[in-house]
Design a protein around this motif. Sequence first.
Motif, PDB file in Angstrom:
ATOM      1  N   VAL A 109      48.380  31.985  33.704  1.00 19.51           N
ATOM      2  CA  VAL A 109      47.894  33.327  34.045  1.00 19.51           C
ATOM      3  C   VAL A 109      46.447  33.499  33.612  1.00 19.51           C
ATOM      4  O   VAL A 109      45.627  34.114  34.307  1.00 19.51           O
ATOM      5  N   SER A 110      46.092  32.910  32.451  1.00 15.26           N
ATOM      6  CA  SER A 110      44.714  33.052  31.966  1.00 15.26           C
ATOM      7  C   SER A 110      43.726  32.356  32.894  1.00 15.26           C
ATOM      8  O   SER A 110      42.585  32.814  33.049  1.00 15.26           O
ATOM      9  N   LEU A 111      44.146  31.266  33.539  1.00 10.98           N
ATOM     10  CA  LEU A 111      43.254  30.598  34.498  1.00 10.98           C
ATOM     11  C   LEU A 111      42.976  31.498  35.689  1.00 10.98           C
ATOM     12  O   LEU A 111      41.838  31.595  36.177  1.00 10.98           O
ATOM     13  N   VAL A 112      44.015  32.194  36.173  1.00 12.30           N
ATOM     14  CA  VAL A 112      43.831  33.127  37.281  1.00 12.30           C
ATOM     15  C   VAL A 112      42.920  34.281  36.858  1.00 12.30           C
ATOM     16  O   VAL A 112      42.039  34.714  37.612  1.00 12.30           O
ATOM     17  N   VAL A 113      43.132  34.752  35.625  1.00  8.49           N
ATOM     18  CA  VAL A 113      42.306  35.858  35.122  1.00  8.49           C
ATOM     19  C   VAL A 113      40.846  35.427  35.019  1.00  8.49           C
ATOM     20  O   VAL A 113      39.926  36.201  35.325  1.00  8.49           O
ATOM     21  N   TRP A 114      40.598  34.172  34.614  1.00 11.78           N
ATOM     22  CA  TRP A 114      39.213  33.677  34.539  1.00 11.78           C
ATOM     23  C   TRP A 114      38.530  33.726  35.913  1.00 11.78           C
ATOM     24  O   TRP A 114      37.383  34.152  36.043  1.00 11.78           O
ATOM     25  N   VAL A 115      39.250  33.307  36.932  1.00 12.48           N
ATOM     26  CA  VAL A 115      38.668  33.313  38.280  1.00 12.48           C
ATOM     27  C   VAL A 115      38.339  34.736  38.715  1.00 12.48           C
ATOM     28  O   VAL A 115      37.236  35.015  39.235  1.00 12.48           O
ATOM     29  N   CYS A 116      39.268  35.646  38.477  1.00 13.01           N
ATOM     30  CA  CYS A 116      39.018  37.047  38.827  1.00 13.01           C
ATOM     31  C   CYS A 116      37.886  37.637  37.998  1.00 13.01           C
ATOM     32  O   CYS A 116      37.064  38.418  38.496  1.00 13.01           O
ATOM     33  N   ALA A 117      37.831  37.249  36.702  1.00  6.59           N
ATOM     34  CA  ALA A 117      36.816  37.810  35.818  1.00  6.59           C
ATOM     35  C   ALA A 117      35.425  37.376  36.236  1.00  6.59           C
ATOM     36  O   ALA A 117      34.465  38.172  36.196  1.00  6.59           O
ATOM     37  N   LEU A 118      35.267  36.128  36.626  1.00  5.74           N
ATOM     38  CA  LEU A 118      33.945  35.658  37.033  1.00  5.74           C
ATOM     39  C   LEU A 118      33.449  36.394  38.267  1.00  5.74           C
ATOM     40  O   LEU A 118      32.235  36.608  38.440  1.00  5.74           O
ATOM     41  N   THR A 119      34.384  36.825  39.133  1.00  9.45           N
ATOM     42  CA  THR A 119      33.980  37.558  40.341  1.00  9.45           C
ATOM     43  C   THR A 119      33.780  39.041  40.054  1.00  9.45           C
ATOM     44  O   THR A 119      32.722  39.614  40.325  1.00  9.45           O
ATOM     45  N   VAL A 120      34.829  39.669  39.461  1.00  3.76           N
ATOM     46  CA  VAL A 120      34.784  41.121  39.264  1.00  3.76           C
ATOM     47  C   VAL A 120      33.780  41.497  38.182  1.00  3.76           C
ATOM     48  O   VAL A 120      32.862  42.319  38.405  1.00  3.76           O
ATOM     49  N   ASP A 121      33.912  40.885  36.978  1.00 10.09           N
ATOM     50  CA  ASP A 121      33.008  41.259  35.890  1.00 10.09           C
ATOM     51  C   ASP A 121      31.599  40.755  36.129  1.00 10.09           C
ATOM     52  O   ASP A 121      30.631  41.310  35.602  1.00 10.09           O
ATOM     53  N   GLY A 122      31.470  39.675  36.922  1.00  9.30           N
ATOM     54  CA  GLY A 122      30.131  39.220  37.240  1.00  9.30           C
ATOM     55  C   GLY A 122      29.341  40.270  37.983  1.00  9.30           C
ATOM     56  O   GLY A 122      28.124  40.430  37.777  1.00  9.30           O
ATOM     57  N   VAL A 123      30.016  41.005  38.880  1.00 10.28           N
ATOM     58  CA  VAL A 123      29.346  42.082  39.612  1.00 10.28           C
ATOM     59  C   VAL A 123      29.344  43.374  38.809  1.00 10.28           C
ATOM     60  O   VAL A 123      28.317  44.042  38.642  1.00 10.28           O
ATOM     61  N   TRP A 124      30.521  43.731  38.275  1.00 13.06           N
ATOM     62  CA  TRP A 124      30.687  45.018  37.595  1.00 13.06           C
ATOM     63  C   TRP A 124      29.844  45.109  36.327  1.00 13.06           C
ATOM     64  O   TRP A 124      29.230  46.130  36.040  1.00 13.06           O
TER      65      TRP A 124
END
Length: 397
Positions: A118-133
Motif C-alpha cells: 500500500v505504501s508503494l501505491v501511496v508513494w506514486v500518488c504522493a509524487l503526483t498529487v503533492d508534487g502539484v499541491w
Amino acid sequence: MREAIKEAARAWWHLATGAALAVCCLLMAAVALFTAVLTLTVIGAGVLPESVLLLRRLAGRERSRTAARTGVPVPEAYLPLEGPLPARVRTAVTDPGTHRDLIWAAAHAVYGIALWCVSLVVWVCALTVDGVWTGLAGRPPLVLPLIGRLAGLETDWARALLTPAPSAARDAALAARVEQLTATRAGAVAAHGAELRRIERDLHDGAQARLVALSMRIGLARRAYDSDPATARKLLDDAQEQAEEALAELRHVVRGIHPPILTDRGLTGAVRALAASSGLEVEVSVTGLDGEDRDHGHGVRAPAAVEAAAYFVVAEALTNAAKHSGAARASVALTREPAGLRVLVEDAGRGGAEAGERGGSGLTGMRRRVAALDGAVRLTSPHGGPTVIEVELPCVW
C-alpha cells in the motif's frame, strides 16, 4: 515538502523492514510446520525449543523496531528454556509468550507485506498529487503523511500483539526471580563451602600445629622438671610463647568469621579501623549510620549480616587497591538509603580490574557474598583508573 518527504521516507523504510521481517515470518511458518511434524514423531522433539528461540528472536527484532519508531519499549515475558529436554519441550509448548509470538508472526506475515505494498501505491500518488499541491501551490502535503500513518498502524498492531498479558508477565517475572534466587543460593553455598575450607585450613596449619607443639613442650618440661629445672623452665617459657601464638591464630580465624570489631564499634568504627591499617591514605565518609548524629538520634545500624557483608567488601576492595592498583589514595563512602545500604570504594590507581568471574577469587567472593543478601555489585575500572566498586545491600531499617 522536503521535510514531508524525509518523514515519509523514514516511515516507508520502517514498512520496508517490516515487509522483510514478514518474509522471515513466512519462512518461520515452514519451520514451524517442519518442527511440528518432527515433534509428533518424537524423534525431533529437540528441534522444538530451538525453533521457539528462533521465533523469540524474530519477535525481539519487531519489538526493537517498534521501540525505535515510537520511543516506547515493548515489554517481553518468556519462561526460561532451561533444564533437561522434556522440561524445555514442555515450557516451549505451554509458554504464553510463545503463543503470542505465533499469533504475531501469522498476522505480521500478512499485514507487514500488505502495508508495504500500500505504501508503494501511496508513494506514486504522493509524487503526483503533492508534487502539484505542495510544490506548485505551496499547500501542506496531503498524501505523504499517509505513509507515516501506515507505519503508525503497523507499530500499533505489533504493540498490541506482542505486549504480554499481565498474568504472563507475572509468571515470567516469577520464573526469572526463581532462577536468580537459584543462582544466588548456589553462589552462597559455594562461598560458604570456601569459607569452611579456609577456616579448616587456618586451624589445621595454624592454631592446631601450635597447640600440638605446645603439648609436646609441656610434656618435655614435665619430664625434665626433676632432673633439669633450667631446661624445664626454658621449655615452659617456649610453651607460653606457643600458647600466645595459638591464641593469636584463633583470634585471626574468629575475625575471619565475624570481626569482633563490628560488634564493639559498629560498621563505621570497623571501616575506619580498616582504613587506618590499609597502608593507603583513605578518606571515609558516612551518612546516616551508627556514629553519626547520635546526640540527635539519627545514628542507626544495619542488620548484622549486612554489616558483615559491607565490612568484607571494604576490606577486599582496600586490599586489592593496596596490592594491585598502585594507588596512594582511596575513599570509602557508606550511605544509608531507604531501601538499604550503599557502599562505594574508589581508588586512584591504574585501573584494569576485571568484572565477572574472571575478576579473581577476591572479587568473585565479594559478588557471592553480596548476592546471597540479594544485593548488587557494580565494578568500573577503565585502564588508567580510577577503580570504583559500588555495592547495594538491601535491608529494612
